[in-house]
Design a protein around this motif. Sequence first.
Motif, short mmCIF file in Angstrom:
data_model
loop_
_atom_site.label_atom_id
_atom_site.label_comp_id
_atom_site.label_asym_id
_atom_site.label_seq_id
_atom_site.Cartn_x
_atom_site.Cartn_y
_atom_site.Cartn_z
N LYS A 1 0.84 -1.21 0.00
CA LYS A 1 0.00 0.00 0.00
C LYS A 1 0.87 1.26 0.00
N THR A 2 1.94 1.20 0.77
CA THR A 2 2.84 2.35 0.87
C THR A 2 3.50 2.63 -0.49
N ALA A 3 3.96 1.57 -1.12
CA ALA A 3 4.63 1.75 -2.42
C ALA A 3 3.65 2.34 -3.44
N ASP B 1 9.18 8.23 -8.70
CA ASP B 1 9.67 7.57 -9.91
C ASP B 1 10.12 6.15 -9.62
N MET B 2 10.54 5.91 -8.38
CA MET B 2 11.09 4.61 -8.00
C MET B 2 10.78 4.38 -6.52
N VAL B 3 10.61 3.11 -6.13
CA VAL B 3 10.43 2.82 -4.71
C VAL B 3 11.57 1.92 -4.21
N ALA B 4 11.90 2.12 -2.93
CA ALA B 4 13.05 1.39 -2.37
C ALA B 4 12.67 0.80 -1.01
N PRO B 5 12.20 -0.46 -1.01
CA PRO B 5 11.82 -1.08 0.26
C PRO B 5 13.02 -1.40 1.14
N SER B 6 12.96 -0.95 2.42
CA SER B 6 14.11 -1.11 3.32
C SER B 6 13.76 -1.90 4.56
N ASP B 7 12.61 -2.56 4.54
CA ASP B 7 12.07 -3.20 5.74
C ASP B 7 12.66 -4.57 6.06
N MET B 8 13.16 -5.27 5.02
CA MET B 8 13.72 -6.62 5.15
C MET B 8 12.70 -7.71 5.50
N MET B 9 11.43 -7.50 5.12
CA MET B 9 10.47 -8.60 5.24
C MET B 9 10.68 -9.57 4.08
N ASP B 10 10.40 -10.85 4.30
CA ASP B 10 10.53 -11.83 3.21
C ASP B 10 9.39 -11.67 2.21
N GLY B 11 9.71 -11.73 0.95
CA GLY B 11 8.68 -11.71 -0.09
C GLY B 11 8.17 -10.33 -0.46
N ARG B 12 8.81 -9.29 0.09
CA ARG B 12 8.20 -7.96 -0.13
C ARG B 12 8.39 -7.46 -1.55
N VAL B 13 9.48 -7.84 -2.19
CA VAL B 13 9.68 -7.32 -3.55
C VAL B 13 8.57 -7.84 -4.47
N ALA B 14 8.30 -9.15 -4.39
CA ALA B 14 7.24 -9.73 -5.23
C ALA B 14 5.90 -9.08 -4.94
N LYS C 1 3.72 -6.77 -7.56
CA LYS C 1 2.37 -7.14 -7.97
C LYS C 1 1.40 -5.96 -7.74
N ALA C 2 1.55 -5.32 -6.59
CA ALA C 2 0.66 -4.20 -6.28
C ALA C 2 0.89 -3.02 -7.24
N LEU C 3 2.14 -2.73 -7.52
CA LEU C 3 2.43 -1.63 -8.45
C LEU C 3 1.84 -1.95 -9.82
N ASP C 4 2.08 -3.18 -10.29
CA ASP C 4 1.58 -3.56 -11.62
C ASP C 4 0.06 -3.50 -11.66
N GLY C 5 -0.56 -4.00 -10.60
CA GLY C 5 -2.02 -4.02 -10.54
C GLY C 5 -2.63 -2.63 -10.56
N ASN C 6 -1.85 -1.64 -10.15
CA ASN C 6 -2.36 -0.28 -10.14
C ASN C 6 -1.86 0.55 -11.31
N TYR D 1 1.33 0.79 -12.41
CA TYR D 1 2.69 1.35 -12.30
C TYR D 1 3.75 0.33 -12.73
N VAL D 2 3.54 -0.27 -13.88
CA VAL D 2 4.48 -1.29 -14.34
C VAL D 2 5.87 -0.72 -14.59
N ASN D 3 5.95 0.57 -14.81
CA ASN D 3 7.25 1.16 -15.12
C ASN D 3 7.96 1.80 -13.93
N VAL D 4 7.40 1.62 -12.74
CA VAL D 4 8.09 2.13 -11.56
C VAL D 4 9.06 1.06 -11.06
N PRO D 5 10.37 1.32 -11.15
CA PRO D 5 11.34 0.29 -10.71
C PRO D 5 11.38 0.13 -9.19
#
Length: 327
Positions: A148-150, A159-172, A176-181, A183-187
């Motif tokens: 939700k935050t991303a 332009d880009m998001v950078a997850p720093s939380d270290m939870m497992d599986g967060r990149v996937a 998925k959430a970015l693509d679903g909304n 934002y397929v081009n947000v790295p």
Amino acid sequence: MEITQRPRRLRGNDVLRKMVREVRMDKSSLIYPMFVREGSNIKEEIPSMPGQYRYSVDRMEEKLTELCDAGVCSVMFFGIPDKKDELGSGAYAQDGIVQKAFRKARQVCPDLYLIGDVCMCEYTSHGHCGVLCGQEVDNDRTLELLAKTAVSQAQAGADMVAPSDMMDGRVAHIRKALDGNGYVNVPIMSYAVKFASSFYGPFRDAAGSAPSFGDRKSYQMDYHNRREAWKEALLDVQEGADILMVKPAMAYGDLIREIKERTHVPVAAYSVSGEYAMVKAAAQSGYIDEELVMCELAVGAYRAGCDIYITYFAEGLAKCMDKGIIG
Ligand code: PBG
């Protein structure tokens, strides 16, 4: 004396030394981390990070313009909210502090590249990087909030998001959430190899994000581990990370090098608050030359193999590149 190989021959003068430099750096690879806070007309110095400030949104422009003028084109925002709660709701609020910062930055410096740090710790009342279940951070429930935050950062103009939380599986999950909304081009630049480090102390002062109990060792990595760093890096690539980060930078050159060699994505190194604070403090005591040590640390990270360097010294480094001290 007959000596065939004389390495000193290539060190004879400055033009020659620059001609044979093995590491080349460019301002376009620098990212400046910036703290934004609620309130108005505020530019307050962070005591443990002399020369670094928390800005209210209405005071950001001066710094952003200065960065652009120096040739630093990318900024990563960290938000400091007024109110914190158990679920860190300020992280994904439409009018959250970081969301407001993105909108403002987009308006005042349209060409700046804007990156959002995605984490809960600045927004939770307990200071941990996710939702608690008892004394533990609940990995899977946290993923929803990170996603939700991303998305909310992308909606605000990141332009880009950078997850720093270290939870497992967060990149996937975030992908998925970015693509679903749409934002397929947000790295995603993943803090893939992030250690439970004491070098983050000044940052936690700056952001008021120290955990109120315990530590982050159940989610950030143990700094004794090298192979685990590849594991984290490879997993994040599989999950869709576009850029991998190693953090901190200074004591982790070996891992910057290995992640560079074992993956095919750009590698970022984050020279963190404690590294900055050490250089500043030693320089203020007259023990070292601030500018030269700053340059040497930066070149060390690039020589280790990073493509991108995230640093509170970004502007100073850009100026040293202009002066030809490094580059
Ligand atoms: C948020 C976050 C931290 C840093 C970047 N993102 C703090 C932490 O993990 O405790 C540290 C950056 C620095 O020290 O400069 N999780």
